[in-house]
Design a protein around this motif. Structure first.
Motif, PDB file in Angstrom:
ATOM      1  N   TYR A  28       9.132 -19.731 -11.963  1.00 28.77           N
ATOM      2  CA  TYR A  28       9.371 -18.673 -10.979  1.00 28.77           C
ATOM      3  C   TYR A  28      10.865 -18.419 -10.810  1.00 28.77           C
ATOM      4  O   TYR A  28      11.312 -17.270 -10.784  1.00 28.77           O
ATOM      5  N   HIS A  65      -0.226 -15.193  -6.495  1.00 28.79           N
ATOM      6  CA  HIS A  65       0.370 -13.928  -6.071  1.00 28.79           C
ATOM      7  C   HIS A  65       1.898 -14.008  -5.908  1.00 28.79           C
ATOM      8  O   HIS A  65       2.452 -13.375  -5.006  1.00 28.79           O
ATOM      9  N   ILE A  67       3.729 -13.383  -8.809  1.00 21.64           N
ATOM     10  CA  ILE A  67       4.090 -12.327  -9.746  1.00 21.64           C
ATOM     11  C   ILE A  67       2.869 -11.421  -9.940  1.00 21.64           C
ATOM     12  O   ILE A  67       1.744 -11.827  -9.679  1.00 21.64           O
ATOM     13  N   ILE A  68       3.126 -10.205 -10.400  1.00 21.95           N
ATOM     14  CA  ILE A  68       2.064  -9.252 -10.727  1.00 21.95           C
ATOM     15  C   ILE A  68       2.184  -8.933 -12.207  1.00 21.95           C
ATOM     16  O   ILE A  68       3.272  -8.596 -12.689  1.00 21.95           O
ATOM     17  N   LYS A  78       6.665 -10.413  -7.098  1.00 26.76           N
ATOM     18  CA  LYS A  78       6.037  -9.765  -5.942  1.00 26.76           C
ATOM     19  C   LYS A  78       6.967  -9.703  -4.734  1.00 26.76           C
ATOM     20  O   LYS A  78       7.023  -8.704  -4.020  1.00 26.76           O
ATOM     21  N   HIS A  79       7.706 -10.769  -4.484  1.00 28.48           N
ATOM     22  CA  HIS A  79       8.547 -10.834  -3.277  1.00 28.48           C
ATOM     23  C   HIS A  79      10.014 -10.519  -3.591  1.00 28.48           C
ATOM     24  O   HIS A  79      10.923 -10.987  -2.893  1.00 28.48           O
ATOM     25  N   TRP A  80      10.210  -9.716  -4.622  1.00 29.96           N
ATOM     26  CA  TRP A  80      11.573  -9.422  -5.078  1.00 29.96           C
ATOM     27  C   TRP A  80      12.444  -8.878  -3.958  1.00 29.96           C
ATOM     28  O   TRP A  80      13.587  -9.314  -3.779  1.00 29.96           O
ATOM     29  N   LEU A 103       2.924   0.678  -7.813  1.00 29.02           N
ATOM     30  CA  LEU A 103       3.257  -0.301  -6.782  1.00 29.02           C
ATOM     31  C   LEU A 103       3.600   0.402  -5.478  1.00 29.02           C
ATOM     32  O   LEU A 103       4.150   1.501  -5.478  1.00 29.02           O
ATOM     33  N   LYS A 106       4.913  -3.218   0.939  1.00 29.53           N
ATOM     34  CA  LYS A 106       4.313  -3.504   2.233  1.00 29.53           C
ATOM     35  C   LYS A 106       5.396  -3.594   3.308  1.00 29.53           C
ATOM     36  O   LYS A 106       6.594  -3.603   3.009  1.00 29.53           O
ATOM     37  N   ALA A 110       7.102  -6.909   0.443  1.00 29.35           N
ATOM     38  CA  ALA A 110       6.480  -7.431  -0.784  1.00 29.35           C
ATOM     39  C   ALA A 110       5.824  -6.284  -1.541  1.00 29.35           C
ATOM     40  O   ALA A 110       5.294  -5.351  -0.953  1.00 29.35           O
ATOM     41  N   TYR A 111       5.884  -6.378  -2.875  1.00 26.93           N
ATOM     42  CA  TYR A 111       5.179  -5.410  -3.707  1.00 26.93           C
ATOM     43  C   TYR A 111       3.676  -5.634  -3.611  1.00 26.93           C
ATOM     44  O   TYR A 111       3.208  -6.768  -3.511  1.00 26.93           O
ATOM     45  N   THR A 112       2.917  -4.574  -3.681  1.00 25.17           N
ATOM     46  CA  THR A 112       1.468  -4.678  -3.821  1.00 25.17           C
ATOM     47  C   THR A 112       0.994  -3.520  -4.674  1.00 25.17           C
ATOM     48  O   THR A 112       1.695  -2.502  -4.806  1.00 25.17           O
TER      49      THR A 112
END
Length: 253
Positions: A28, A65, A67-68, A78-80, A103, A106, A110-112
């Motif tokens: 990570y 969760h 990475i995506i 995800k939490h970039w 994408l 949120k 965080a990306y979703t």
């Protein structure tokens, strides 16, 4: 592109992160260092090999969760945007615009995925997951549940997963596809086992498949052989216990 990369303690000191093996945590951090200014990485497998990480480390980051993964092989942290703030004069937008389009961000930054089902070709996925509609909902499982499971048609494993676990995601499809050398019917059997156990989760299904893989199972006949051996072992243990109780009742030592 900015040269500095940061990591938020709220992410790297969370139980979810610290519960992972050190090799997964290291992967990570390397992904975080290699990502572009929007958190995208186009060579995750190369980075994995460079640091000696295993495929399981990569899969765990996806499953947890952190990475995506996209169909293109590109990943995003995800939490970039929680980890990093890059000044506008140093920011260079990612070249992976197609991935970025699906994408959303949120409230916690965080990306979703805006449309998880659209990562793949929807028409192809729908064709796979709508075949042979069969439901094994828990409220239908009672007496005769084994008969219902036996009657489950041997179809594309994505169909069975979709109808009995939840709508399959591209990541889940990719993970299960890695076991296709064992045959779709074996993957379907693992899904059935998860349903019977009442544990409808990908990691449980994958644990079953890994166990069968370690035993050299390549088809349904191999699974049946393992089940027979297990049943015989259980019967021997039960008989041994009954014999002991009988001796005790007779006053034998």
């Amino acid at each position: 592109m900015a040269e500095r990369r940061m990591f938020a303690r709220i992410i790297t000191e969370s139980d979810a992160f610290l519960d992972m093996p050190l090799s997964t945590q290291a992967l990570y951090f390397h992904f975080g260092m290699a990502a572009d200014d929007d958190g995208f990485i186009n060579n995750p497998k190369k980075i994995q090999r460079m640091i000696g990480a295993e495929d399981d480390d990569f899969k765990l980051l996806i499953a947890k969760h952190f990475i995506i993964l996209f169909d293109s092989g590109v990943i995003v942290v995800k939490h970039w945007k929680i980890n990093n703030y890059i000044q506008k004069d140093r920011y260079k937008e990612t070249t992976y615009q197609e991935e970025k389009k699906i994408l959303t961000i949120k409230e916690n930054k965080a990306y979703t995925l805006a449309y998880p089902e659209c990562i793949q070709d929807v028409s192809k996925l729908d064709a796979q997951v709508r075949l042979g509609k069969v439901s094994l909902d828990q409220d239908r499982l009672g007496e005769g549940s084994n008969a219902a499971l036996t009657a489950l048609p041997v179809d594309n494993f994505a169909t069975v997963f979709n109808n009995n676990i939840h709508p399959i995601t591209p990541m889940e499809l990719q993970i299960l596809s890695e076991y296709q050398a064992m045959g779709d019917d074996v993957i379907i059997e693992a899904i059935k086992e998860a349903v019977k156990a009442g544990v409808r989760r990908l990691n449980y299904i994958e644990a079953i498949l890994r166990d069968w893989q370690s035993k050299g199972i390549k088809d349904l006949a191999g699974i049946e052989a393992v089940k027979r051996d297990r049943n015989q072992e259980q019967q021997l243990k039960q008989q041994s216990g009954l014999d002991y109780l009988e001796r005790m009742a007779k006053g034998d030592d």
